[in-house]
Design a protein around this motif. Structure first.
Motif, PDB file in Angstrom:
ATOM      1  N   ARG A  85       0.824  -1.209   0.000  1.00 43.78           N
ATOM      2  CA  ARG A  85       0.000   0.000   0.000  1.00 43.78           C
ATOM      3  C   ARG A  85       0.857   1.258   0.000  1.00 43.78           C
ATOM      4  O   ARG A  85       0.539   2.251  -0.679  1.00 43.78           O
ATOM      5  CB  ARG A  85      -0.929  -0.008   1.217  1.00 43.78           C
ATOM      6  N   ARG A  86       1.954   1.237   0.755  1.00 47.88           N
ATOM      7  CA  ARG A  86       2.862   2.385   0.762  1.00 47.88           C
ATOM      8  C   ARG A  86       3.477   2.602  -0.611  1.00 47.88           C
ATOM      9  O   ARG A  86       3.563   3.722  -1.105  1.00 47.88           O
ATOM     10  CB  ARG A  86       3.961   2.171   1.810  1.00 47.88           C
ATOM     11  N   GLU A 107       1.075   6.460  -6.992  1.00 47.91           N
ATOM     12  CA  GLU A 107      -0.085   7.280  -7.338  1.00 47.91           C
ATOM     13  C   GLU A 107       0.182   8.767  -7.090  1.00 47.91           C
ATOM     14  O   GLU A 107      -0.419   9.630  -7.730  1.00 47.91           O
ATOM     15  CB  GLU A 107      -1.294   6.825  -6.525  1.00 47.91           C
ATOM     16  N   GLY A 108       1.105   9.108  -6.191  1.00 47.08           N
ATOM     17  CA  GLY A 108       1.402  10.500  -5.882  1.00 47.08           C
ATOM     18  C   GLY A 108       2.364  11.161  -6.841  1.00 47.08           C
ATOM     19  O   GLY A 108       2.531  12.385  -6.819  1.00 47.08           O
ATOM     20  N   LEU A 128       2.232   1.670  -3.436  1.00 49.86           N
ATOM     21  CA  LEU A 128       1.180   2.109  -4.345  1.00 49.86           C
ATOM     22  C   LEU A 128       0.865   3.589  -4.150  1.00 49.86           C
ATOM     23  O   LEU A 128       0.668   4.329  -5.133  1.00 49.86           O
ATOM     24  CB  LEU A 128      -0.079   1.269  -4.119  1.00 49.86           C
ATOM     25  N   SER A 129       0.843   4.028  -2.892  1.00 49.60           N
ATOM     26  CA  SER A 129       0.558   5.444  -2.637  1.00 49.60           C
ATOM     27  C   SER A 129       1.657   6.332  -3.179  1.00 49.60           C
ATOM     28  O   SER A 129       1.399   7.443  -3.672  1.00 49.60           O
ATOM     29  CB  SER A 129       0.392   5.685  -1.141  1.00 49.60           C
ATOM     30  N   LEU A 130       2.900   5.887  -3.139  1.00 43.72           N
ATOM     31  CA  LEU A 130       4.008   6.658  -3.704  1.00 43.72           C
ATOM     32  C   LEU A 130       3.879   6.756  -5.214  1.00 43.72           C
ATOM     33  O   LEU A 130       4.097   7.815  -5.810  1.00 43.72           O
ATOM     34  CB  LEU A 130       5.346   6.014  -3.328  1.00 43.72           C
TER      35      LEU A 130
END
Length: 279
Positions: free
Chosen positions: A257-258, A264-265, A260-262
């Motif tokens: 998840r971390r 997507e950001g 993926l969030s990076l």
């Protein structure tokens, strides 16, 4: 020897000592309620709505004898039936018959008392039939089990070790419905047997104190010479393994998840960066 009709057996789940092997817990083996003739013969009074559970483990441990051993005697092995927690099975099982390959001298081996085991040497793998006979107040039928003797490890790319044996064990729970009062009174305090909460109005004879029995009479395998190689089938151990695996999965999910969030950001690129060649 009794020749009564053998009990049917469902296919067993096996535990192997090799790393990465999956553990399968098979269904319980429920014993049929004894016949009325059996009860009359043994003066048994049965207890309704009560089941006695006896966890057992059966398997083989095989040691490679090394290059100096003869081709016909390359391995020494032991086949056995033991309590799942190495307790004495003699309180329930009267004798065990091991049926070996016909090439062995006297292939039908009868063991009359615990520990229920036998040791042999040879070079080939084969199926061993294991028949359990119970005490007179337990069950009128025998239980047939089948175990494949394994001498060689799954990974045969390297030389076989003379120090680490090949261990294959199977776990099962034998369930005796509606036990007799005599059987229940005899085993209600024995650690090999799982006894449920009994009816409050039930009056049983005083059980035999376990601590008054000698070690020979108890026949447990806690101090057995091969006990260091026995596999652990306790439910507590399995729960700990499941909890550890769940923690690993959850940690991996958090990590993904971390990442993926990076991703997507990051700003979206309208054209390739300099130095990047499209093909």
């Amino acid at each position: 020897m009794s020749h009564s009709q053998p009990l049917p057996l469902k296919r067993q789940g096996e535990h192997l000592s090799d790393d990465g092997a999956s553990a399968i817990k098979p269904s319980r083996l429920k014993i049929a309620i004894p016949s009325e003739d059996f009860d009359k013969k043994n003066s048994n009074r049965r207890i309704k709505d009560v089941e006695i559970c006896v966890p057992i483990v059966y398997g083989t441990i095989a040691f490679y004898l090394g290059r100096k051993a003869s081709e016909s005697q390359s391995h020494k092995w032991t086949v056995y039936v033991r309590g799942a927690s190495n307790e004495d099975l003699g309180v329930v099982i009267k004798r065990v018959v091991f049926q070996l390959h016909p090439s062995f001298n006297n292939p039908t081996r009868v063991v009359e008392s615990p520990p229920f085991e036998l040791s042999e040497s040879g070079w080939g793998e084969f199926e061993i039939a294991i028949t359990l006979y119970f005490h007179g107040d337990v069950c009128e039928k025998q239980l047939d089990l089948y175990h494949h003797l394994k001498l060689y490890p799954e990974d045969e790319s390297g030389p076989q070790s003379t120090k680490k044996p090949v261990v294959v064990e199977s776990y099962n729970e034998i369930v005796f419905p509606e036990p007799s009062e005599g059987f229940l009174a005899r085993i209600q305090n024995h650690p090999v047997v799982n006894v449920p909460r009994l009816p409050a109005a039930l009056n049983l004879p005083s059980p035999v104190p376990i601590d008054t029995m000698s070690d020979k009479e108890r026949g447990d395998t806690k101090d057995h010479s091969l006990s260091q190689w026995f596999l652990n089938f306790s439910e507590a151990d399995e729960l700990l393994k499941l909890a550890a695996a769940r923690q690993q999965v959850q940690a991996h999910i958090v990590k993904l998840r971390r990442q993926l969030s990076l991703v997507e950001g990051l700003p979206q690129l309208s054209k390739p960066p300099s130095g990047y060649e499209c093909t």
